[in-house]
Write a protein that holds these residues in place. Structure first.
Motif, PDB file in Angstrom:
ATOM      1  N   LYS A  50       4.452 -13.110 -49.788  1.00 22.99           N
ATOM      2  CA  LYS A  50       4.528 -13.390 -51.222  1.00 22.99           C
ATOM      3  C   LYS A  50       5.371 -12.336 -51.937  1.00 22.99           C
ATOM      4  CE  LYS A  50       1.662 -14.153 -55.294  1.00 22.99           C
ATOM      5  NZ  LYS A  50       2.245 -13.202 -56.199  1.00 22.99           N
ATOM      6  N   ASP A  51       6.296 -12.814 -52.770  1.00 28.43           N
ATOM      7  CA  ASP A  51       7.188 -11.990 -53.589  1.00 28.43           C
ATOM      8  C   ASP A  51       8.237 -11.215 -52.794  1.00 28.43           C
ATOM      9  OD1 ASP A  51       5.896 -12.857 -55.915  1.00 28.43           O
ATOM     10  OD2 ASP A  51       4.432 -11.238 -55.786  1.00 28.43           O
ATOM     11  N   LYS A  52       8.336 -11.475 -51.506  1.00 28.34           N
ATOM     12  CA  LYS A  52       9.403 -10.868 -50.711  1.00 28.34           C
ATOM     13  C   LYS A  52      10.566 -11.854 -50.651  1.00 28.34           C
ATOM     14  CE  LYS A  52       6.660  -7.667 -48.103  1.00 28.34           C
ATOM     15  NZ  LYS A  52       5.246  -7.916 -48.085  1.00 28.34           N
ATOM     16  N   LYS A  53      11.675 -11.416 -50.123  1.00 25.08           N
ATOM     17  CA  LYS A  53      12.867 -12.258 -50.024  1.00 25.08           C
ATOM     18  C   LYS A  53      12.869 -13.033 -48.712  1.00 25.08           C
ATOM     19  CE  LYS A  53      14.453 -10.674 -53.875  1.00 25.08           C
ATOM     20  NZ  LYS A  53      14.403 -11.438 -55.063  1.00 25.08           N
ATOM     21  N   LEU A  54      13.423 -14.226 -48.767  1.00 22.28           N
ATOM     22  CA  LEU A  54      13.506 -15.054 -47.566  1.00 22.28           C
ATOM     23  C   LEU A  54      14.359 -14.371 -46.500  1.00 22.28           C
ATOM     24  CD1 LEU A  54      12.357 -17.678 -46.524  1.00 22.28           C
ATOM     25  CD2 LEU A  54      14.380 -18.853 -47.373  1.00 22.28           C
ATOM     26  N   TYR A  55      15.302 -13.531 -46.916  1.00 23.16           N
ATOM     27  CA  TYR A  55      16.116 -12.782 -45.954  1.00 23.16           C
ATOM     28  C   TYR A  55      15.220 -11.921 -45.056  1.00 23.16           C
ATOM     29  CZ  TYR A  55      19.395  -9.513 -43.906  1.00 23.16           C
ATOM     30  OH  TYR A  55      20.106  -8.757 -43.015  1.00 23.16           O
ATOM     31  N   ASP A  56      14.199 -11.288 -45.637  1.00 25.16           N
ATOM     32  CA  ASP A  56      13.303 -10.432 -44.854  1.00 25.16           C
ATOM     33  C   ASP A  56      12.554 -11.238 -43.795  1.00 25.16           C
ATOM     34  OD1 ASP A  56      14.002  -8.166 -46.412  1.00 25.16           O
ATOM     35  OD2 ASP A  56      12.581  -8.809 -47.954  1.00 25.16           O
ATOM     36  N   TYR A  57      12.123 -12.434 -44.170  1.00 29.36           N
ATOM     37  CA  TYR A  57      11.429 -13.321 -43.234  1.00 29.36           C
ATOM     38  C   TYR A  57      12.373 -13.749 -42.108  1.00 29.36           C
ATOM     39  CZ  TYR A  57       8.509 -17.238 -41.715  1.00 29.36           C
ATOM     40  OH  TYR A  57       7.749 -18.108 -40.992  1.00 29.36           O
ATOM     41  N   PHE A  58      13.578 -14.157 -42.482  1.00 31.84           N
ATOM     42  CA  PHE A  58      14.593 -14.582 -41.532  1.00 31.84           C
ATOM     43  C   PHE A  58      14.892 -13.463 -40.530  1.00 31.84           C
ATOM     44  CE2 PHE A  58      19.123 -14.727 -40.401  1.00 31.84           C
ATOM     45  CZ  PHE A  58      19.233 -15.986 -39.859  1.00 31.84           C
ATOM     46  N   GLY A  60      13.088 -10.772 -39.861  1.00 32.78           N
ATOM     47  CA  GLY A  60      11.903 -10.465 -39.069  1.00 32.78           C
ATOM     48  C   GLY A  60      11.757 -11.401 -37.887  1.00 32.78           C
ATOM     49  N   MET A  61      11.998 -12.685 -38.138  1.00 36.59           N
ATOM     50  CA  MET A  61      11.916 -13.668 -37.058  1.00 36.59           C
ATOM     51  C   MET A  61      13.021 -13.420 -36.034  1.00 36.59           C
ATOM     52  SD  MET A  61      12.238 -17.819 -37.156  1.00 36.59           S
ATOM     53  CE  MET A  61      10.914 -18.019 -38.301  1.00 36.59           C
ATOM     54  N   ARG A  62      14.228 -13.237 -36.515  1.00 39.69           N
ATOM     55  CA  ARG A  62      15.375 -13.040 -35.620  1.00 39.69           C
ATOM     56  C   ARG A  62      15.202 -11.799 -34.751  1.00 39.69           C
ATOM     57  NH1 ARG A  62      20.404 -11.418 -38.704  1.00 39.69           N
ATOM     58  NH2 ARG A  62      19.360  -9.438 -38.433  1.00 39.69           N
ATOM     59  N   ASN A  63      14.668 -10.741 -35.314  1.00 39.09           N
ATOM     60  CA  ASN A  63      14.566  -9.474 -34.589  1.00 39.09           C
ATOM     61  C   ASN A  63      13.373  -9.384 -33.643  1.00 39.09           C
ATOM     62  OD1 ASN A  63      16.860  -8.651 -35.911  1.00 39.09           O
ATOM     63  ND2 ASN A  63      15.795  -7.316 -37.350  1.00 39.09           N
ATOM     64  N   THR A  64      12.436 -10.331 -33.754  1.00 37.19           N
ATOM     65  CA  THR A  64      11.231 -10.227 -32.920  1.00 37.19           C
ATOM     66  C   THR A  64      10.936 -11.456 -32.066  1.00 37.19           C
ATOM     67  OG1 THR A  64       9.807 -11.042 -34.704  1.00 37.19           O
ATOM     68  CG2 THR A  64      10.129  -8.644 -34.561  1.00 37.19           C
ATOM     69  N   LEU A 105      20.274 -15.506 -48.816  1.00 36.68           N
ATOM     70  CA  LEU A 105      18.848 -15.394 -48.478  1.00 36.68           C
ATOM     71  C   LEU A 105      18.165 -14.291 -49.282  1.00 36.68           C
ATOM     72  CD1 LEU A 105      18.964 -15.837 -44.601  1.00 36.68           C
ATOM     73  CD2 LEU A 105      18.113 -17.477 -46.276  1.00 36.68           C
ATOM     74  N   GLY A 106      18.932 -13.268 -49.630  1.00 37.62           N
ATOM     75  CA  GLY A 106      18.382 -12.163 -50.404  1.00 37.62           C
ATOM     76  C   GLY A 106      18.080 -12.512 -51.848  1.00 37.62           C
ATOM     77  N   THR A 107      18.559 -13.651 -52.315  1.00 40.45           N
ATOM     78  CA  THR A 107      18.267 -14.073 -53.689  1.00 40.45           C
ATOM     79  C   THR A 107      17.072 -15.017 -53.766  1.00 40.45           C
ATOM     80  OG1 THR A 107      19.738 -16.009 -53.619  1.00 40.45           O
ATOM     81  CG2 THR A 107      20.718 -13.900 -54.318  1.00 40.45           C
ATOM     82  N   ILE A 108      16.557 -15.446 -52.620  1.00 42.73           N
ATOM     83  CA  ILE A 108      15.458 -16.417 -52.599  1.00 42.73           C
ATOM     84  C   ILE A 108      14.135 -15.683 -52.443  1.00 42.73           C
ATOM     85  CG2 ILE A 108      14.492 -18.428 -51.433  1.00 42.73           C
ATOM     86  CD1 ILE A 108      17.376 -18.976 -50.391  1.00 42.73           C
ATOM     87  N   GLU A 109      13.320 -15.733 -53.474  1.00 46.08           N
ATOM     88  CA  GLU A 109      12.020 -15.081 -53.446  1.00 46.08           C
ATOM     89  C   GLU A 109      10.962 -16.058 -52.944  1.00 46.08           C
ATOM     90  OE1 GLU A 109       9.202 -13.521 -56.877  1.00 46.08           O
ATOM     91  OE2 GLU A 109      10.966 -12.224 -56.587  1.00 46.08           O
ATOM     92  N   ILE A 110      10.130 -15.589 -52.041  1.00 44.94           N
ATOM     93  CA  ILE A 110       9.075 -16.433 -51.482  1.00 44.94           C
ATOM     94  C   ILE A 110       7.903 -16.459 -52.452  1.00 44.94           C
ATOM     95  CG2 ILE A 110       7.465 -16.731 -49.571  1.00 44.94           C
ATOM     96  CD1 ILE A 110       9.530 -15.219 -47.816  1.00 44.94           C
TER      97      ILE A 110
END
Length: 116
Positions: A50-58, A60-64, A105-110
């Motif tokens: 919540k309130d993080k950017k979709l880039y961070d989620y993307f 996180g998934m890519r790196n793990t 992706l950095g402009t999209i807030e979850i």
């Protein structure tokens, strides 16, 4: 993120990849086993992202993931997976596919979807 940021076709591709690469650990309901494998939907997702950017989620998934070979899928495939997960959480589709571009992706807030 209430406006559609992915397409139905992209989510369908993501579902195919999910069933091939992710379902063994994260299960068909996307909730994992609650011990070693986290849930990818619902309250667990909302609490963590919540309130993080979709880039961070993307990223996180890519790196793990997949756990046996992190980063082994194409950027587009990771975007397809994110689109599928968003669709499963009730986020609406749109007319454009989810981008892999950091700035976009950095402009999209979850934000929690209405089904969470």
């Amino acid at each position: 993120m209430r406006d559609g940021v992915y397409t139905e076709a992209q989510a369908a591709r993501g579902k195919t990849v999910y069933l091939e690469q992710c379902v063994e650990c994260h299960k068909e309901d996307l909730r994992g086993d609650q011990q070693m494998t986290p849930s990818l939907v619902g309250i667990a997702f909302a609490f963590r992202w919540k309130d993080k950017k979709l880039y961070d989620y993307f990223v996180g998934m890519r790196n793990t993931m997949p756990q046996s070979a992190p980063g082994s899928l194409s950027e587009e495939t990771y975007a397809d997976l994110v689109a599928y997960l968003l669709s499963e959480m009730g986020y609406p589709t749109g007319k454009d596919e989810l981008s892999t571009d950091r700035e976009v992706l950095g402009t999209i807030e979850i934000q929690p979807s209405e089904t969470m």
